[in-house]
Design an enzyme around this catalytic site. Structure first.
Site, PDB file in Angstrom:
ATOM      1  N   CYS A   1       0.897  -1.176   0.000  1.00  0.00           N
ATOM      2  CA  CYS A   1       0.000   0.000   0.000  1.00  0.00           C
ATOM      3  C   CYS A   1       0.926   1.214   0.000  1.00  0.00           C
ATOM      4  O   CYS A   1       1.196   1.797   1.045  1.00  0.00           O
ATOM      5  CB  CYS A   1      -0.882  -0.010   1.239  1.00  0.00           C
ATOM      6  SG  CYS A   1      -1.950  -1.458   1.332  1.00  0.00           S
ATOM      7  N   ALA A   2       1.433   1.571  -1.163  1.00  0.00           N
ATOM      8  CA  ALA A   2       2.663   2.357  -1.220  1.00  0.00           C
ATOM      9  C   ALA A   2       2.489   3.862  -1.361  1.00  0.00           C
ATOM     10  O   ALA A   2       3.392   4.619  -1.026  1.00  0.00           O
ATOM     11  CB  ALA A   2       3.516   1.850  -2.391  1.00  0.00           C
ATOM     12  N   ALA A   3       1.360   4.304  -1.901  1.00  0.00           N
ATOM     13  CA  ALA A   3       1.243   5.728  -2.246  1.00  0.00           C
ATOM     14  C   ALA A   3       1.009   6.602  -1.004  1.00  0.00           C
ATOM     15  O   ALA A   3       0.330   6.147  -0.077  1.00  0.00           O
ATOM     16  CB  ALA A   3       0.090   5.910  -3.224  1.00  0.00           C
TER      17      ALA A   3
ATOM     18  N   ASP B   1      -5.744  -4.291  -5.807  1.00  0.00           N
ATOM     19  CA  ASP B   1      -6.142  -4.523  -4.422  1.00  0.00           C
ATOM     20  C   ASP B   1      -5.128  -5.520  -3.860  1.00  0.00           C
ATOM     21  O   ASP B   1      -5.090  -6.676  -4.274  1.00  0.00           O
ATOM     22  CB  ASP B   1      -7.567  -5.094  -4.403  1.00  0.00           C
ATOM     23  CG  ASP B   1      -8.005  -5.456  -2.993  1.00  0.00           C
ATOM     24  OD1 ASP B   1      -7.158  -5.465  -2.072  1.00  0.00           O
ATOM     25  OD2 ASP B   1      -9.199  -5.730  -2.811  1.00  0.00           O
TER      26      ASP B   1
ATOM     27  N   CYS C   1      -1.178   4.405  11.183  1.00  0.00           N
ATOM     28  CA  CYS C   1      -1.052   5.679  11.900  1.00  0.00           C
ATOM     29  C   CYS C   1      -2.324   5.899  12.714  1.00  0.00           C
ATOM     30  O   CYS C   1      -2.927   6.962  12.664  1.00  0.00           O
ATOM     31  CB  CYS C   1      -0.761   6.829  10.938  1.00  0.00           C
ATOM     32  SG  CYS C   1      -1.955   6.976   9.614  1.00  0.00           S
TER      33      CYS C   1
ATOM     34  N   GLY D   1       4.278   7.259  -1.421  1.00  0.00           N
ATOM     35  CA  GLY D   1       5.583   6.740  -1.794  1.00  0.00           C
ATOM     36  C   GLY D   1       6.788   7.170  -0.983  1.00  0.00           C
ATOM     37  O   GLY D   1       7.916   6.850  -1.354  1.00  0.00           O
TER      38      GLY D   1
HETATM   39  C1  LIG Z   1      -1.271   4.797   4.845  1.00  0.00           C
HETATM   40  S1  LIG Z   1      -1.406   5.007   3.145  1.00  0.00           S
HETATM   41  C2  LIG Z   1       0.194   4.478   2.596  1.00  0.00           C
HETATM   42  C3  LIG Z   1       1.268   5.499   2.766  1.00  0.00           C
HETATM   43  C4  LIG Z   1       2.544   5.101   2.078  1.00  0.00           C
HETATM   44  N1  LIG Z   1       3.030   3.830   2.564  1.00  0.00           N
HETATM   45  C5  LIG Z   1       3.649   6.132   2.231  1.00  0.00           C
HETATM   46  O1  LIG Z   1       4.470   6.016   3.131  1.00  0.00           O
HETATM   47  O2  LIG Z   1       3.687   7.092   1.443  1.00  0.00           O
HETATM   48  C6  LIG Z   1      -2.402   3.669   2.688  1.00  0.00           C
HETATM   49  C7  LIG Z   1      -2.530   3.468   1.174  1.00  0.00           C
HETATM   50  O3  LIG Z   1      -3.217   2.227   0.976  1.00  0.00           O
HETATM   51  C8  LIG Z   1      -3.938   2.322  -0.225  1.00  0.00           C
HETATM   52  N2  LIG Z   1      -4.918   1.213  -0.192  1.00  0.00           N
HETATM   53  C9  LIG Z   1      -6.105   1.153   0.436  1.00  0.00           C
HETATM   54  N3  LIG Z   1      -6.657  -0.067   0.267  1.00  0.00           N
HETATM   55  C10 LIG Z   1      -5.783  -0.789  -0.472  1.00  0.00           C
HETATM   56  C11 LIG Z   1      -5.781  -2.113  -0.995  1.00  0.00           C
HETATM   57  N4  LIG Z   1      -6.798  -2.944  -0.753  1.00  0.00           N
HETATM   58  N5  LIG Z   1      -4.740  -2.517  -1.749  1.00  0.00           N
HETATM   59  C12 LIG Z   1      -3.721  -1.667  -1.999  1.00  0.00           C
HETATM   60  N6  LIG Z   1      -3.668  -0.402  -1.541  1.00  0.00           N
HETATM   61  C13 LIG Z   1      -4.679   0.029  -0.785  1.00  0.00           C
HETATM   62  C14 LIG Z   1      -4.493   3.725  -0.207  1.00  0.00           C
HETATM   63  O4  LIG Z   1      -4.801   4.155  -1.511  1.00  0.00           O
HETATM   64  C15 LIG Z   1      -3.332   4.503   0.420  1.00  0.00           C
HETATM   65  O5  LIG Z   1      -2.528   5.071  -0.583  1.00  0.00           O
END
Ligand SMILES: C[S@@+](CC[C@H](N)C(=O)[O-])C[C@H]1O[C@@H](n2cnc3c(N)ncnc32)[C@H](O)[C@@H]1O
Length: 488
Positions: free
Chosen positions: A127-129, A178, A248, A131
């Site tokens: 769940c990278a964005a 997902d 968080c 980033g």
């Molecule tokens: C806490 S943020 C991640 C922050 C990121 N790790 C960073 O340090 O920049 C959680 C992310 O999980 C994504 N997300 C939510 N459900 C997800 C899923 N089922 N699979 C993949 N990504 C998911 C969201 O779009 C969001 O970008």
């Protein structure tokens, strides 16, 4: 207050009585000092930056900041990071726009430092964005090898790609899916980061208005998504590998309870590792919550309460998969179009006077008709799931003459020996505002008309065109710009 700061709205800051009357009151018995906790949530968060290890040392970044009249504070436990006042607008600084630093909350930087990352490992960031952690992982692997950064959201993945381009990351393939359905054919990974979507209670210092929107059903709702994601992380981790689970939020339903359930499901094939975080005052994971008693090992998780280190709230668990299990076969790798690009590469090398053999360290791929993408030579992403992008878009070949992109210019900039135009501070500001400006007589004497790499104090800024008419045209992209001028 000077030009480069903006006042944090006092009206938006949370008061202790608002915290006490909110959903957060249920944490009264978990927090060691409720008053300090409630008071800390009402204070704006310092701005934390890390220096881009591929471009600048933290000492040199400190010097740039001090020259701007700032007093960056080192952070114990994060030697590459600096704290600045909450009002500081990092994204508007010239050095930020050209990828010398990245802003990321201090606690949010910690998970990657605990993953025991080494060059050669394959890493999945589920769940990278946007980033920040992906970029930290990329540099911990020395910008080589293979990181797969996945997110469910297309828009957020675009933001992630923008950050990776600005910072010069070359070992990341992105996928949009997902993550709880991540395909087995994508293989297993040495390290997996699951920085899970959560109710985000720990971000209240940055987003005070969230307090009104906290919904008692959030914790349970997120909890079931987090279990599905963590279950998948365990499946995609190779035997002996590590999974870092973080959120968080303060909610035990999204933290210890999720970890406890997955540990129970794995029946001894997964164990919680103890975590040592020098420089940070952390609390153990909770082992009792609303009548449920958890195994004592859950205390190995770490909680970050905002008042203990002047940070946001955070939770970390580090899990190790049993090394005695059988690994899965290696996945099929993506086929990348790496042939037929030599002429473009040689053209670029000879124009800018790059050293002989410069491209050997990279892998090149034509991802779109617009031009070429660049990756670390040993980047080897899996064939599935299909990639959204590989590496960094560095050379635009569908224009005449072809030209490096801004991220390409930032990347080759340090080794360019020809057609590099060093700008004055005033010219730098005009360049980053995308204005047309005049060269000095010396600049005109040295540089023939055409494409150059603009730099300031030796740091590449991007592409400029020196016109026969005697003006310099900035090619700095509008989406990277609009902010950066006049910052020192
Ligand atoms: C806490 S943020 C991640 C922050 C990121 N790790 C960073 O340090 O920049 C959680 C992310 O999980 C994504 N997300 C939510 N459900 C997800 C899923 N089922 N699979 C993949 N990504 C998911 C969201 O779009 C969001 O970008």
């Amino acid at each position: 207050m000077n030009q480069r700061t903006a006042r944090v709205s006092a009206a938006s800051l949370l008061r202790p009585d608002q915290i006490a009357a909110s959903w957060l009151a249920r944490y009264r018995d978990l927090v060691d000092d409720w008053d300090a906790f409630a008071e800390a949530l009402g204070r704006p968060l310092p701005v934390t930056l890390w220096a881009n290890p591929g471009r600048i040392s933290v000492a040199a970044l400190t010097e740039l900041l001090v020259e701007q009249g700032l007093s960056p504070q080192p952070i114990q436990g994060l030697p590459n990071a600096l704290n600045l006042p909450p009002e500081f607008r990092a994204g508007q600084q010239w050095w930020y726009c050209v990828g010398l630093a990245h802003a990321q909350e201090a606690v949010s930087q910690l998970p990657v430092t605990l993953m025991d990352l080494k060059p050669g490992q394959r890493v999945l960031d589920m769940c990278a964005a946007p980033g920040g952690k992906t970029a930290q992982i990329a540099f911990a692997l020395d910008n080589r090898g293979t990181v797969v950064a996945n997110d469910i959201s297309y828009a957020r993945l675009k933001a992630l790609q923008g950050n990776l381009d600005r910072l010069g990351v070359l070992n990341v393939t992105t996928t949009q899916s997902d993550a709880s359905n991540w395909p087995s054919a994508g293989g297993q990974f040495d390290r997996i980061l699951l920085d899970a979507p959560c109710s985000a209670e720990g971000t209240l210092r940055r987003h005070p208005s969230l307090l009104q929107r906290l919904d008692p059903s959030d914790a349970e709702r997120f909890g079931s998504r987090q279990r599905a994601l963590l279950r998948k992380a365990v499946q995609r981790c190779r035997p002996g590998g590590l999974i870092l689970y973080s959120t968080c939020t303060f909610a035990p339903e999204e933290n210890e309870l999720v970890v406890a359930d997955i540990l129970a499901e794995c029946d001894g094939r997964l164990r919680l590792r103890a975590i040592d975080i020098p420089g940070f005052d952390t609390a153990p994971g909770v082992t009792q919550w609303q009548g449920r008693v958890l195994p004592p090992e859950l205390a190995r998780c770490r909680r970050f309460w905002p008042h203990r280190n002047d940070t946001g709230g955070f939770f970390i668990a580090l899990l190790e998969k049993d090394a005695g299990l059988s690994p899965e076969p290696e996945p099929e790798l993506a086929t990348l179009d790496g042939d037929g690009h030599d002429e473009w590469l040689e053209g670029l090398r000879s124009k800018y006077g790059l050293p002989e053999g410069y491209w050997c360290r990279y892998r090149v791929h034509r991802q779109t008709r617009r031009g070429l993408h660049l990756m670390a030579a040993d980047h080897a992403p899996p064939a599935v799931p299909p990639a959204a992008g590989h590496g960094l878009f560095f050379h635009r070949t569908n224009v005449h003459p072809p030209k490096p992109t801004t991220s390409g210019a930032l990347l080759i900039g340090p080794e360019v020996t020809r057609f590099r135009l060093e700008l004055s501070r005033k010219q730098r500001d005009a360049y980053l505002r995308r204005e047309t400006f005049a060269p000095t007589r010396e600049q005109r004497a040295v540089h023939p008309p055409g494409q150059v790499i603009a730099s300031y104090r030796g740091y590449a800024l991007g592409i400029a065109i020196l016109h026969r008419s005697g003006v310099i045209e900035s090619q700095f992209p509008s989406r990277w710009s609009g902010q950066a001028a006049g910052t020192d």
